[in-house]
Design a protein around this motif. Structure first.
Motif, short mmCIF file in Angstrom:
data_model
loop_
_atom_site.label_atom_id
_atom_site.label_comp_id
_atom_site.label_asym_id
_atom_site.label_seq_id
_atom_site.Cartn_x
_atom_site.Cartn_y
_atom_site.Cartn_z
N SER A 69 0.83 -1.20 0.00
CA SER A 69 0.00 0.00 0.00
C SER A 69 0.87 1.25 0.00
CB SER A 69 -0.90 -0.01 1.25
OG SER A 69 -1.53 1.23 1.41
N PRO A 70 0.42 2.31 -0.67
CA PRO A 70 1.17 3.57 -0.61
C PRO A 70 1.11 4.22 0.76
CG PRO A 70 -0.88 3.87 -1.81
CD PRO A 70 -0.75 2.40 -1.57
N MET A 71 0.27 3.71 1.64
CA MET A 71 0.16 4.27 2.98
C MET A 71 1.35 3.89 3.87
SD MET A 71 -2.60 6.02 3.05
CE MET A 71 -4.21 6.23 2.26
N VAL A 72 2.02 2.79 3.53
CA VAL A 72 3.16 2.32 4.33
C VAL A 72 4.36 2.15 3.42
CG1 VAL A 72 1.79 1.21 6.14
CG2 VAL A 72 2.33 -0.05 4.08
N TYR A 146 -6.80 4.95 -1.73
CA TYR A 146 -5.86 4.70 -2.83
C TYR A 146 -6.43 3.58 -3.69
CZ TYR A 146 -4.54 0.93 0.35
OH TYR A 146 -4.57 -0.16 1.20
N PHE A 147 -5.87 3.45 -4.90
CA PHE A 147 -6.26 2.39 -5.81
C PHE A 147 -5.19 1.30 -5.78
CE2 PHE A 147 -8.66 5.93 -7.51
CZ PHE A 147 -9.87 5.34 -7.82
N LYS A 148 -5.62 0.08 -5.58
CA LYS A 148 -4.67 -1.03 -5.64
C LYS A 148 -4.68 -1.63 -7.04
CE LYS A 148 -7.41 -5.02 -4.21
NZ LYS A 148 -7.46 -6.14 -3.26
N ALA A 149 -3.87 -2.66 -7.26
CA ALA A 149 -3.78 -3.27 -8.59
C ALA A 149 -5.13 -3.78 -9.03
CB ALA A 149 -2.78 -4.42 -8.56
N GLY A 150 -5.47 -3.48 -10.28
CA GLY A 150 -6.77 -3.86 -10.80
C GLY A 150 -7.75 -2.71 -10.81
N GLY A 151 -7.34 -1.54 -10.28
CA GLY A 151 -8.21 -0.38 -10.28
C GLY A 151 -9.27 -0.40 -9.21
N VAL A 158 -7.14 -0.36 6.65
CA VAL A 158 -7.99 -1.32 7.37
C VAL A 158 -9.00 -1.95 6.42
CG1 VAL A 158 -9.64 -1.58 9.26
CG2 VAL A 158 -7.67 -0.08 9.53
N ALA A 159 -9.49 -1.16 5.47
CA ALA A 159 -10.45 -1.69 4.49
C ALA A 159 -9.80 -2.77 3.62
CB ALA A 159 -10.99 -0.56 3.62
N GLU A 160 -8.52 -2.59 3.28
CA GLU A 160 -7.85 -3.62 2.49
C GLU A 160 -7.63 -4.88 3.32
OE1 GLU A 160 -4.20 -4.20 -0.70
OE2 GLU A 160 -4.48 -2.28 0.33
N LEU A 161 -7.36 -4.72 4.62
CA LEU A 161 -7.29 -5.89 5.50
C LEU A 161 -8.63 -6.62 5.51
CD1 LEU A 161 -5.28 -4.45 8.54
CD2 LEU A 161 -4.46 -6.04 6.80
N LYS A 270 -20.41 0.69 -7.28
CA LYS A 270 -20.98 -0.58 -6.82
C LYS A 270 -19.89 -1.61 -6.53
CE LYS A 270 -24.36 -4.14 -8.03
NZ LYS A 270 -25.31 -4.61 -9.06
N CYS A 271 -18.93 -1.77 -7.44
CA CYS A 271 -17.88 -2.78 -7.25
C CYS A 271 -16.52 -2.17 -6.95
CB CYS A 271 -17.77 -3.67 -8.49
SG CYS A 271 -17.29 -2.80 -10.01
N ASN A 272 -16.43 -0.82 -6.85
CA ASN A 272 -15.17 -0.12 -6.53
C ASN A 272 -14.05 -0.47 -7.49
OD1 ASN A 272 -16.29 1.23 -4.38
ND2 ASN A 272 -15.60 -0.23 -2.85
N THR A 273 -14.39 -0.58 -8.78
CA THR A 273 -13.41 -0.89 -9.81
C THR A 273 -13.43 0.21 -10.87
OG1 THR A 273 -13.81 -3.24 -9.44
CG2 THR A 273 -12.63 -2.64 -11.45
N LYS A 274 -12.26 0.60 -11.36
CA LYS A 274 -12.18 1.63 -12.40
C LYS A 274 -12.53 1.00 -13.74
CE LYS A 274 -9.16 4.84 -12.43
NZ LYS A 274 -7.92 5.61 -12.55
N ALA A 275 -13.83 0.82 -13.95
CA ALA A 275 -14.31 0.19 -15.18
C ALA A 275 -15.55 0.88 -15.72
CB ALA A 275 -14.61 -1.29 -14.92
N MET A 276 -15.84 2.10 -15.25
CA MET A 276 -17.04 2.82 -15.68
C MET A 276 -16.72 3.65 -16.92
SD MET A 276 -20.28 3.28 -14.59
CE MET A 276 -20.38 3.28 -12.82
N VAL A 277 -17.40 3.34 -18.03
CA VAL A 277 -17.21 4.06 -19.28
C VAL A 277 -18.57 4.56 -19.77
CG1 VAL A 277 -15.18 2.71 -19.93
CG2 VAL A 277 -17.45 1.96 -20.65
N ILE A 278 -18.54 5.49 -20.70
CA ILE A 278 -19.77 6.04 -21.27
C ILE A 278 -20.12 5.28 -22.54
CG2 ILE A 278 -20.87 8.07 -22.27
CD1 ILE A 278 -19.21 9.81 -20.45
#
Length: 294
Positions: A69-72, A146-151, A158-161, A270-278
């Motif tokens: 994580s970029p936090m640590v 932050y965004f982890k691998a996969g967007g 704590v959320a990633e844990l 909804k799924c917290n993924t960078k996949a929203m397109v127009i």
């Protein structure tokens, strides 16, 4: 004792000694066996469920997950050990028993130790421990996520844990994902294909566009005046402008987990993924199929 018969006799039978003995014998009432008593007599398997009185065995099975994580500054390694209950029977199942987090970074050592001890205590208590996932994934960092691998967006460390605990519980069968119906899968596959086809069309350059890219012949001032005016500089400049469709070419990149989404895609709520397109004038998620237009 004399009995007077007033009606006509239609038939008769002789009462034998066997019939007398049969009538003398009292009927034995059938014992009514309750359902609870019948089930109690059946052999019942002793199924052991998780509770706090179960002692830790000498050997536990588990998995270790890595967090970068970029936090640590340094990576964190999360180890979750499971206990196997009712081993060797049809009721065998794994349940999380303890959790440890290791890292070279000592910045978060204090709250990590406290968190892992509390989580281990909850695991050993038994019952439904899946609520930990929702509680941890709802923790937000005031400094931002932050965004982890996969967007996938993570609002905090704590959320990633919590996401790792969820992934582990899914692997041991404690949490089951609601599967998409075949109709939803078909719609999502069609949306992805439409977007990929549109991207391929944008990358193709038509012959007319190639001709427009060729520089126009330069005319001298005298030649331009002789033909009725000054040579238009804007025309020659416009001839050098590349095709407008080429300016919007966007390559589709693999962003992680085998999923390919365009780099400029926005995050799906909804799924917290960078996949929203127009698509067709509406924001559509290429990962889960969510659409703001319904």
């Amino acid at each position: 004792m004399a009995v007077k018969i007033d009606k006509k006799i239609k038939g008769y039978s002789v009462l034998t000694p066997e019939d007398k003995a049969r009538q003398a014998a009292a009927p034995v009432p059938a014992e009514s066996v309750s359902r609870a008593a019948a089930e109690a007599e059946l052999p019942v398997a002793e199924v052991i469920q998780m509770h706090e009185r179960i002692e830790r065995p000498d050997v536990l099975v588990g998995s270790t997950y890595k967090i970068k994580s970029p936090m640590v500054e340094h990576a964190m390694y999360v180890t979750i050990n499971d206990i196997v209950l009712n081993a060797g029977t049809e009721h065998e199942h794994r349940r999380p028993f303890e959790i440890f987090i290791n890292s070279k970074s000592m910045e978060h050592f204090q709250w990590i130790v406290a968190l892992t001890r509390i989580m281990s205590a909850v695991f050993r208590k038994g019952g439904d421990v899946t609520f930990l996932v929702d509680e941890m994934k709802a923790v937000f960092d005031p400094r931002g996520g932050y965004f982890k691998a996969g967007g996938v967006y993570m609002p905090s460390l704590v959320a990633e844990l919590g996401a790792i605990v969820e992934e582990h519980m899914k692997s041991i069968g404690l949490i089951h994902d609601p599967e998409m119906s075949e109709h939803q899968k078909a719609i999502l596959a069609e949306k992805r294909k439409q977007y990929e086809d549109r991207s391929k069309k944008n990358t193709d350059v038509t012959p007319s566009a190639k001709r427009s890219e060729a520089p126009a012949p330069s005319l001298s001032r005298s030649e331009g005046e002789g033909r009725g005016g000054v040579a238009p500089a804007s025309a020659s400049a416009s001839a050098l402008i590349p095709n407008s469709t080429a300016d919007h070419v966007e390559d589709i990149e693999v962003t992680g987990d085998g999923a390919s989404f365009p780099p400029s895609a926005s995050m799906c709520h909804k799924c917290n993924t960078k996949a929203m397109v127009i698509m067709d004038g509406c924001q559509t998620c290429l990962n889960c199929g969510y659409s703001k237009c319904g």
